[in-house]
Write an enzyme that holds these catalytic residues in place. Structure first.
Site, PDB file in Angstrom:
ATOM      1  N   ASP A 299      -1.719 -17.990  -0.196  1.00  0.00           N
ATOM      2  CA  ASP A 299      -2.718 -18.633  -1.131  1.00  0.00           C
ATOM      3  C   ASP A 299      -3.170 -19.801  -0.211  1.00  0.00           C
ATOM      4  O   ASP A 299      -4.348 -20.071  -0.145  1.00  0.00           O
ATOM      5  CB  ASP A 299      -2.028 -19.014  -2.241  1.00  0.00           C
ATOM      6  CG  ASP A 299      -0.800 -19.741  -2.528  1.00  0.00           C
ATOM      7  OD1 ASP A 299      -0.092 -19.555  -1.066  1.00  0.00           O
ATOM      8  OD2 ASP A 299      -0.313 -20.243  -3.258  1.00  0.00           O
TER       9      ASP A 299
ATOM     10  N   ASP B 262      -5.556  -7.141   3.953  1.00  0.00           N
ATOM     11  CA  ASP B 262      -6.987  -6.578   3.623  1.00  0.00           C
ATOM     12  C   ASP B 262      -7.452  -7.738   2.866  1.00  0.00           C
ATOM     13  O   ASP B 262      -8.727  -7.709   3.252  1.00  0.00           O
ATOM     14  CB  ASP B 262      -6.557  -5.618   2.646  1.00  0.00           C
ATOM     15  CG  ASP B 262      -7.875  -4.919   1.859  1.00  0.00           C
ATOM     16  OD1 ASP B 262      -8.699  -4.578   2.772  1.00  0.00           O
ATOM     17  OD2 ASP B 262      -7.670  -4.851   0.550  1.00  0.00           O
TER      18      ASP B 262
ATOM     19  N   LYS C 142       4.608 -14.816   1.381  1.00  0.00           N
ATOM     20  CA  LYS C 142       4.798 -15.360   0.203  1.00  0.00           C
ATOM     21  C   LYS C 142       6.100 -15.526  -0.289  1.00  0.00           C
ATOM     22  O   LYS C 142       6.605 -14.934  -1.129  1.00  0.00           O
ATOM     23  CB  LYS C 142       3.889 -14.475  -0.971  1.00  0.00           C
ATOM     24  CG  LYS C 142       3.715 -15.091  -2.227  1.00  0.00           C
ATOM     25  CD  LYS C 142       2.776 -16.331  -2.329  1.00  0.00           C
ATOM     26  CE  LYS C 142       2.954 -16.951  -3.672  1.00  0.00           C
ATOM     27  NZ  LYS C 142       2.093 -18.134  -3.757  1.00  0.00           N
TER      28      LYS C 142
ATOM     29  N   ASP D  37     -11.414  -9.771   4.636  1.00  0.00           N
ATOM     30  CA  ASP D  37     -12.624  -9.578   4.192  1.00  0.00           C
ATOM     31  C   ASP D  37     -13.232 -11.056   4.169  1.00  0.00           C
ATOM     32  O   ASP D  37     -14.257 -11.407   4.174  1.00  0.00           O
ATOM     33  CB  ASP D  37     -12.683  -9.011   2.835  1.00  0.00           C
ATOM     34  CG  ASP D  37     -12.945  -7.632   2.863  1.00  0.00           C
ATOM     35  OD1 ASP D  37     -12.849  -6.865   3.914  1.00  0.00           O
ATOM     36  OD2 ASP D  37     -13.763  -7.093   1.630  1.00  0.00           O
TER      37      ASP D  37
ATOM     38  N   TYR E 205       0.807  -1.008   0.040  1.00  0.00           N
ATOM     39  CA  TYR E 205      -0.067  -0.099   0.117  1.00  0.00           C
ATOM     40  C   TYR E 205       0.679   1.250  -0.119  1.00  0.00           C
ATOM     41  O   TYR E 205       0.503   2.255  -0.516  1.00  0.00           O
ATOM     42  CB  TYR E 205      -0.929  -0.078   1.318  1.00  0.00           C
ATOM     43  CG  TYR E 205      -2.146  -0.669   1.042  1.00  0.00           C
ATOM     44  CD1 TYR E 205      -2.277  -1.681   0.473  1.00  0.00           C
ATOM     45  CD2 TYR E 205      -3.433  -0.079   1.699  1.00  0.00           C
ATOM     46  CE1 TYR E 205      -3.616  -2.455   0.408  1.00  0.00           C
ATOM     47  CE2 TYR E 205      -4.768  -0.496   1.642  1.00  0.00           C
ATOM     48  CZ  TYR E 205      -4.741  -1.970   1.066  1.00  0.00           C
ATOM     49  OH  TYR E 205      -5.960  -2.575   0.723  1.00  0.00           O
TER      50      TYR E 205
HETATM   51  C1  IPM Z   1     -10.128  -2.046   4.566  1.00  0.00           C
HETATM   52  C2  IPM Z   1     -10.681  -1.137   3.434  1.00  0.00           C
HETATM   53  C3  IPM Z   1      -9.577  -0.026   3.359  1.00  0.00           C
HETATM   54  C4  IPM Z   1      -7.921  -0.728   3.126  1.00  0.00           C
HETATM   55  C5  IPM Z   1      -9.745   0.764   2.260  1.00  0.00           C
HETATM   56  C6  IPM Z   1     -11.183   1.606   2.392  1.00  0.00           C
HETATM   57  C7  IPM Z   1      -8.786   1.858   1.836  1.00  0.00           C
HETATM   58  O1  IPM Z   1     -10.670  -2.044   2.559  1.00  0.00           O
HETATM   59  O2  IPM Z   1      -9.924  -1.174   5.849  1.00  0.00           O
HETATM   60  O3  IPM Z   1      -9.775  -3.130   4.718  1.00  0.00           O
HETATM   61  O4  IPM Z   1      -7.909  -1.032   1.841  1.00  0.00           O
HETATM   62  O5  IPM Z   1      -7.502  -0.666   3.713  1.00  0.00           O
HETATM   63 MG    MG Z   2     -10.440  -3.900   3.196  1.00  0.00          MG
END
Ligand code: IPM
Ligand code: MG
Length: 363
Positions: free
Chosen positions: A224, A248, A192, A252, A142
């Site tokens: 992975d 990230d 990785k 999710d 990032y």
């Molecule tokens: C998260 C979100 C953020 C990220 C975005 C909104 C910049 O997806 O906090 O996971 O990618 O870190």
């Molecule tokens: Mg996110």
């Protein structure tokens, strides 16, 4: 802590709605504990772009470091989707994380007993999983340089860079080992290392650091494979530490395993004040309709009570109140089964407040 000074950045989409519920919970707890709560609200994300032309102002960045904690709602939405990466609402969040140097993002994910069948995983797989993703938050892909899009149209090149210094790996590693010490003492470092030099360094530094924590059982996995194992055997995870972008994605995935992304809180910590952010996004499709699930924002307040106020008892009361309302069958639309009665943001928040009162007076 006699006074708790919180900078509130509601942001966009469902951010203002869920933050309102979360603040009611924080107010109730502070009142109970005799803590004076000082709240300041500031523009953030798309809302700040509309007002000030940028997703976060220097004034807010400066203010963030003076607060005891920053509470964020959500950022982004279709209105600002056409903007270049550098001007988008998300950039406000990235700038804030960088400015506050909150390098460790703790993202707990667990299966709520009352919601076991909301999980897309089969019951025998999901089996009460409960783990924490420790995501490095101010480095890696990032933030690495160089980063650019350059060249003539048709021949353009885009690049981002994943870099970590040994110091950066050690500091996130320490947070992860300490987190594991407070839990089941199992740490999985996700990398990785079979392909990326930066991740080979990550693995060797984590291994070395592990010698300082002999009680913690450290293991390593490629990202992975980790994604696959998270879905196949989530109950085997305890604490997982990983690179920014990997974290990230995996968080999710972890959120989805719980049944709804509306259930994951997070705390971003560093040396100064911490930044508290629910993991969910701004959900523009339901924004402004009073439908959003406020539980992630409410549990984000619980994390604030734990990490900033250092009152695990108060945090536990909030978590218990959330458990109680879920056990009682209160459901927002994201976690309801077909035919179940659905409540909105406010009713869910009120149910938590009621349960919280009981928890606080019992405790
Ligand atoms: C998260 C979100 C953020 C990220 C975005 C909104 C910049 O997806 O906090 O996971 O990618 O870190
Ligand atoms: Mg996110």
């Amino acid at each position: 802590m006699a006074t708790l000074d919180v900078l509130v950045l509601e942001g966009d989409g469902i951010g203002p709605e869920v933050t309102a519920s979360a603040l009611q919970v924080l107010q109730r707890v502070c009142k109970h504990a005799g803590i004076t709560l000082a709240l300041e609200h500031g523009p953030f994300g798309g809302a700040s772009i509309d007002k000030h032309g940028e997703p976060i102002t220097q004034a807010m960045l400066d203010r963030s470091l003076k607060a005891n904690a920053v509470l964020m709602g959500a950022c982004g939405g279709p209105k600002w989707d056409a903007l270049p990466t550098d001007k988008r609402p998300e950039k406000g969040l990235l700038r804030l994380r960088e400015h506050m140097q909150v390098f460790a993002n703790l993202r707990p994910a667990k299966l709520f007993r009352a919601l076991a069948d909301a999980s897309p995983l089969k019951a025998e797989r999901a089996d009460n999983f409960d783990f924490v993703v420790v995501r490095e938050l101010v480095g890696g892909l990032y933030f690495g340089k160089p980063r650019f899009i350059q060249g003539e149209p048709g021949k353009r090149v885009g690049a981002n860079t994943m870099t970590y210094t040994e110091d950066e790996i050690v500091r996130i590693g320490r947070v992860a080992f300490e987190t594991a010490m407070g839990r089941k003492k199992k740490l999985l470092s996700v990398d990785k290392a079979n392909v990326l030099e930066v991740m080979a360094l990550w693995r060797s530094v984590m291994t070395e650091l592990g010698k300082e924590y002999p009680q913690v059982q450290l293991s390593h996995m490629y990202v992975d494979n980790a994604a696959m194992q998270l879905v196949l055997r989530p109950s085997e995870f305890d604490v997982l530490v990983t690179e920014n972008m990997f974290g990230d994605i995996l968080s999710d995935l972890a959120a989805a395993c719980t049944g709804s992304i509306g259930l994951l809180p997070s705390a971003a910590v560093g040396k100064g004040p911490a930044l508290y952010e629910p993991v969910h996004g701004s959900a523009p499709d339901i924004a402004g309709q009073g439908k959003a699930n406020p539980l992630a924002a409410i549990m984000t307040v619980a994390m604030l009570l734990e990490h900033t106020v250092k009152r695990t008892d108060l945090a536990a009361a909030v978590y218990a109140a959330v458990d109680d309302v879920l056990d009682a069958g209160v459901r927002t639309s994201d976690i309801a089964k077909k035919g179940e009665k659905i409540v909105g943001t406010k009713a869910m928040g009120d149910a938590v407040l009621l349960a919280l009162d009981k928890q606080l007076s019992a405790g």
